[in-house]
Design a protein around this motif. Structure first.
Motif, PDB file in Angstrom:
ATOM      1  N   CYS A   1     -26.693 -32.967 -49.436  1.00 22.17           N
ATOM      2  CA  CYS A   1     -27.612 -32.854 -50.564  1.00 22.17           C
ATOM      3  C   CYS A   1     -28.164 -34.242 -50.895  1.00 22.17           C
TER       4      CYS A   1
ATOM      5  N   HIS B   1     -29.830 -35.194 -53.633  1.00 23.76           N
ATOM      6  CA  HIS B   1     -30.196 -35.413 -55.035  1.00 23.76           C
ATOM      7  C   HIS B   1     -29.244 -36.360 -55.753  1.00 23.76           C
TER       8      HIS B   1
ATOM      9  N   CYS C   1     -26.820 -36.924 -57.814  1.00 22.80           N
ATOM     10  CA  CYS C   1     -25.715 -36.150 -58.390  1.00 22.80           C
ATOM     11  C   CYS C   1     -24.444 -36.722 -57.768  1.00 22.80           C
TER      12      CYS C   1
ATOM     13  N   ASP D   1     -21.853 -35.406 -56.753  1.00 25.53           N
ATOM     14  CA  ASP D   1     -21.076 -34.527 -55.868  1.00 25.53           C
ATOM     15  C   ASP D   1     -21.431 -34.677 -54.386  1.00 25.53           C
ATOM     16  N   THR D   2     -22.646 -35.101 -54.072  1.00 26.01           N
ATOM     17  CA  THR D   2     -23.104 -35.262 -52.687  1.00 26.01           C
ATOM     18  C   THR D   2     -22.499 -34.190 -51.782  1.00 26.01           C
ATOM     19  N   CYS D   3     -23.003 -32.978 -51.928  1.00 27.04           N
ATOM     20  CA  CYS D   3     -22.454 -31.828 -51.210  1.00 27.04           C
ATOM     21  C   CYS D   3     -22.854 -31.839 -49.734  1.00 27.04           C
TER      22      CYS D   3
ATOM     23  N   LEU E   1     -22.461 -24.593 -53.858  1.00 26.98           N
ATOM     24  CA  LEU E   1     -23.547 -25.464 -54.312  1.00 26.98           C
ATOM     25  C   LEU E   1     -23.935 -25.077 -55.736  1.00 26.98           C
ATOM     26  N   CYS E   2     -24.605 -25.972 -56.409  1.00 30.68           N
ATOM     27  CA  CYS E   2     -25.146 -25.623 -57.728  1.00 30.68           C
ATOM     28  C   CYS E   2     -26.340 -24.679 -57.552  1.00 30.68           C
TER      29      CYS E   2
ATOM     30  N   LYS F   1     -29.321 -25.076 -58.425  1.00 29.22           N
ATOM     31  CA  LYS F   1     -30.561 -25.761 -58.065  1.00 29.22           C
ATOM     32  C   LYS F   1     -30.729 -25.827 -56.543  1.00 29.22           C
TER      33      LYS F   1
ATOM     34  N   HIS G   1     -18.540 -30.050 -59.011  1.00 27.98           N
ATOM     35  CA  HIS G   1     -17.355 -30.021 -58.150  1.00 27.98           C
ATOM     36  C   HIS G   1     -16.187 -30.771 -58.777  1.00 27.98           C
TER      37      HIS G   1
ATOM     38  N   LEU H   1     -32.986 -31.531 -62.284  1.00 28.04           N
ATOM     39  CA  LEU H   1     -32.256 -32.750 -61.982  1.00 28.04           C
ATOM     40  C   LEU H   1     -33.258 -33.894 -62.140  1.00 28.04           C
TER      41      LEU H   1
HETATM   42  S1  SF4 Z   1     -23.860 -30.029 -57.081  1.00 27.96           S
HETATM   43 FE1  SF4 Z   1     -25.976 -29.498 -56.514  1.00 27.96          FE
HETATM   44  S2  SF4 Z   1     -27.206 -31.344 -56.901  1.00 27.96           S
HETATM   45 FE2  SF4 Z   1     -25.040 -31.932 -56.883  1.00 27.96          FE
HETATM   46  S3  SF4 Z   1     -24.671 -32.627 -54.794  1.00 27.96           S
HETATM   47 FE3  SF4 Z   1     -24.056 -30.461 -54.910  1.00 27.96          FE
HETATM   48  S4  SF4 Z   1     -25.851 -29.323 -54.284  1.00 27.96           S
HETATM   49 FE4  SF4 Z   1     -26.538 -31.400 -54.788  1.00 27.96          FE
END
Ligand code: SF4
Length: 704
Positions: free
Chosen positions: A24, A26, A28, A30-32, A59-60, A62, A195, A594
């Motif tokens: 991801c 974005h 955030c 969490d960096t998924c 995932l969120c 978004k 997360h 975001l």
């Molecule tokens: S929680 Fe959402 S915005 Fe945050 S890293 Fe995971 S996918 Fe991306």
């Protein structure tokens, strides 16, 4: 298009149904790790990677809808050139060749007069190391453009950590699951650190107490055992009050303090000035709540149990944000919480990511030049300045990528005025026609995360990730890297570094002269790699400060003429200091946005419905406002109109302008940043978005 683009020598885009690992992009913590399902070259689904422990397959909302974003009908698919007045949003398609040729020509002409009149403007539209500041930085370094101080989000907190712990370092996030007490400080984790919230849930199931400290009663605060709704910008006072109680009750790990800290006698003296009654008056919370919080924290020390603090960046977007971070960062050393892997604190883990920025960005291309440094927060003022000895040359060209300053920069009335200058040459690399793109002379279509290579560190865990392209670039979109490679070629630059492809740049990110810090083959195989960070990094001290200790007193700050100890630094616009503007306003992100990303994704915007101002019932009653009333929110910098929501989320005296709406999608073509100021924080030259006084009144004018 891909065959002519130097994305990678080994890129092979999916033909049949396959899952492609990514990350991801974005902003955030969490960096998924992402898994994109591709069928016949089309991305049909984006999911969380179940094999990545930090993502856990989730995932969120978004980013679950990322395909909606990548295939959005309003995606910019070809280069566009302005044909109407600035800001009119009128463009016509042009070829890449024509666009790059004309842009390079304009930049060359300006650079011949003074290259510092050209300014890059970028931030965290992607957190990828390659598509943010690699080829772009090389380009601007070679050009000798002005440098940009990229401090619009986290700089005060980051500097506070550096001055106290020695870097952006802290607990490993997974061990919050084992803590007995968790303070969630300045974070709506459910919305912006999902997360981490899973670990909190686990700790809660094991009997941990969870306390949220936040002016707003967020979704997260509702689910904690206790919520402390302090006034914005008073977090340092609360932390000093906790220290006071730890001292008077002797809930102190004297051995840890003795062996692993610097400046204890001075901090002790400072903290003893902050009894709970004084704290209560400043923070606007009951003195008993301060005592109770200290008791909970101190009892963990007494009982030999780990207490953990998850700080997030919301609390540091005020004048005293750096000092507040320093004050909170001192707490775990006082009780020796760092002795446990589930004790200590975490604001950011990004200091653990072994990025070789010099190799990526090539500052050597400056060749001894030292261009001026402009702070991105003051872009409103700076675009309106003339040339002067103090400022340098008037800004003649702005190249914007990974950012939407017309929507997100403070005091946006001035930002708009600056962007509207007919004599300003503006190029915007974007996915969509944002508020900023409306003011461009050229809009260049950029790829989304599904269409390019990148590598990512994280600031909320200690893994690094690789993002592979899952699909071919949509339309004529190109990666940022390719756009800057193309511009470099048209400038006639022949340095080999401008020919590096994206996979090479990915490999460069973690390479060092003494060897690679991350096994790139592991990234290629798994999509992620875990950094070798100790479980309890400061159990035996060894902080990465100059002294090797937790620096309650910072000699480095004192040497700059600043206070060496953390203190409460009142807001620039402190509550109760203005008769005209009696309400404090904060502008946290709406849950389904975001920053300004995702505002144009219809399914997410439909959930948020419209811009809203949360206001407490007492403040609403005093102004004749009910839920649904259109209100004018205003101060000396401007006004904007929104619908009021009388809400228990707001404490008396504080309103919440949820953001960050695109201006053109809000009422009257404005948003909350019409009111925020360009003031800076005490440390780190950061922004003060949550340090803003306003007044609110019912507005009966029809919405436009
Ligand atoms: S929680 Fe959402 S915005 Fe945050 S890293 Fe995971 S996918 Fe991306």
């Amino acid at each position: 298009m891909t065959s002519s683009i130097r994305i990678s020598p080994s890129v092979s885009l999916a033909k049949a149904s396959v899952k492609v690992r990514g990350a991801c992009p974005h902003d955030c913590p969490d960096t998924c790790s992402l898994l994109t399902t591709v069928e016949d070259g089309v991305a049909v689904k984006v999911q969380g990677n179940p094999e990545h422990p930090q993502t856990g397959g989730v995932l969120c909302t978004k980013v679950s809808r990322y395909t909606e974003r990548s295939y959005h009908p309003e995606r910019i698919l070809q280069p566009l050139k302005r044909v109407g007045p600035k800001g009119s949003g009128q463009f016509e398609p042009v070829s890449w060749n024509a666009a790059l040729g004309e842009i390079a020509g304009r930049l060359q002409a300006i650079a011949q007069r003074n290259s510092e009149a050209i300014v890059p403007y970028s931030y965290a539209g992607t957190m990828g190391l390659v598509q943010s500041e690699s080829m772009a930085a090389r380009f601007f370094n070679k050009l000798g453009a002005s440098l940009l101080e990229r401090t619009i989000c986290s700089a005060a907190g980051g500097e506070g950590l550096v001055q106290t712990l020695g870097g952006k370092v802290g607990m490993k996030v997974e061990f919050f699951a084992e803590a007995r007490l968790i303070l969630i400080w300045g974070s709506n984790s459910i919305a912006s650190n999902l997360h981490f919230w899973r670990y909190v849930q686990e700790a809660k199931r094991q009997g941990a107490k969870i306390i949220c400290i936040d002016p707003r009663k967020t979704e997260t605060a509702e689910k904690c055992h206790e919520h402390i709704a302090l006034r914005p910008g008073t977090d340092a006072a609360l932390a000093l009050g906790l220290m006071h109680e730890l001292i008077v009750n002797n809930w102190l790990d004297h051995a840890y303090i003795e062996n692993h800290t610097v400046g204890w006698p001075l901090l002790r003296e400072r903290a003893l000035l902050w009894n709970p009654e004084r704290v209560a008056e400043v923070c606007g919370v009951p003195a008993e709540q301060v005592r109770s919080l200290a008791r909970d924290y101190g009892q963990c020390f007494v009982n030999g149990e780990p207490a953990a603090i998850r700080l997030n960046y919301g609390m540091q977007r005020v004048h005293g944000g750096g000092n507040a971070t320093r004050a909170v960062a001192c707490l775990p050393a006082l009780t020796g919480a760092w002795r446990y892997r589930a004790g200590g604190m975490l604001l950011s883990s990004s200091g653990s990511v072994p990025v070789n920025r010099a190799a990526l960005q090539r500052p050597d291309l400056l060749a001894g030049r030292q261009p001026r440094l402009l702070n991105m927060i003051s872009i409103g003022d700076d675009l309106l300045r003339d040339s002067s000895a103090a400022f340098g040359p008037k800004i003649e060209a702005l190249i914007v990528y990974n950012s939407n300053p017309v929507a997100v920069a403070p005091e946006s009335g001035k930002v708009v005025q600056g962007f509207a200058r007919e004599d300003l040459f503006t190029v915007v690399l974007e996915h969509f026609q944002t508020d900023t793109a409306d003011y461009a002379d050229f809009i260049l279509p950029a790829t989304t995360q599904l269409e390019h290579w990148d590598v990512h560190g994280a600031y909320g865990h200690t893994d690094v990730l690789l993002n592979r392209p899952a699909i071919a670039p949509v339309g004529q979109a190109r990666p940022n890297t390719e756009i800057f490679r193309g511009l470099a070629a048209r400038m006639g630059w022949t340095e080999p570094c401008f020919a590096d492809d994206d996979e090479t740049l990915c490999r460069t990110a973690f390479s060092h002269p003494d060897g690679d810090r991350v096994d790139f083959n592991e990234l290629l195989d798994k999509g992620f790699a875990t950094l070798p960070v100790p479980d309890a990094p400061f159990a035996e001290g060894r902080f990465p400060t100059p002294s090797g200790k937790c620096e309650f007193f910072s000699a480095r700050l004192a040497a700059q003429g600043l206070d060496g100890l953390p203190d409460h630094v009142p807001n620039h616009e402190a509550a109760g200091t203005s008769v005209s503007f009696p309400l404090a306003m904060i502008s946290p992100p709406a849950r389904n946005f975001l920053n300004s990303s995702f505002v144009n994704v219809k399914s997410l915007r439909d959930i948020e419905s419209e811009p809203v101002l949360e206001i407490h019932a007492d403040d609403a009653l005093a102004r004749g406002i009910s839920t649904g009333t259109v209100v004018k929110v205003f101060n000396q910098r401007g006004d904007y109109r929104v619908k009021a929501e009388v809400s228990a989320r707001a404490r008396p005296g504080v309103v919440h302008g949820l953001g960050i709406w695109w201006r053109k999608l809000g009422m009257d073509g404005t948003n909350v940043n019409q009111l925020t100021s360009q003031h800076l924080t005490d440390l780190g030259h950061g922004p003060v978005f949550y340090d803003c006084l306003v007044e609110v009144q019912a507005d009966t004018a029809p919405a436009s």
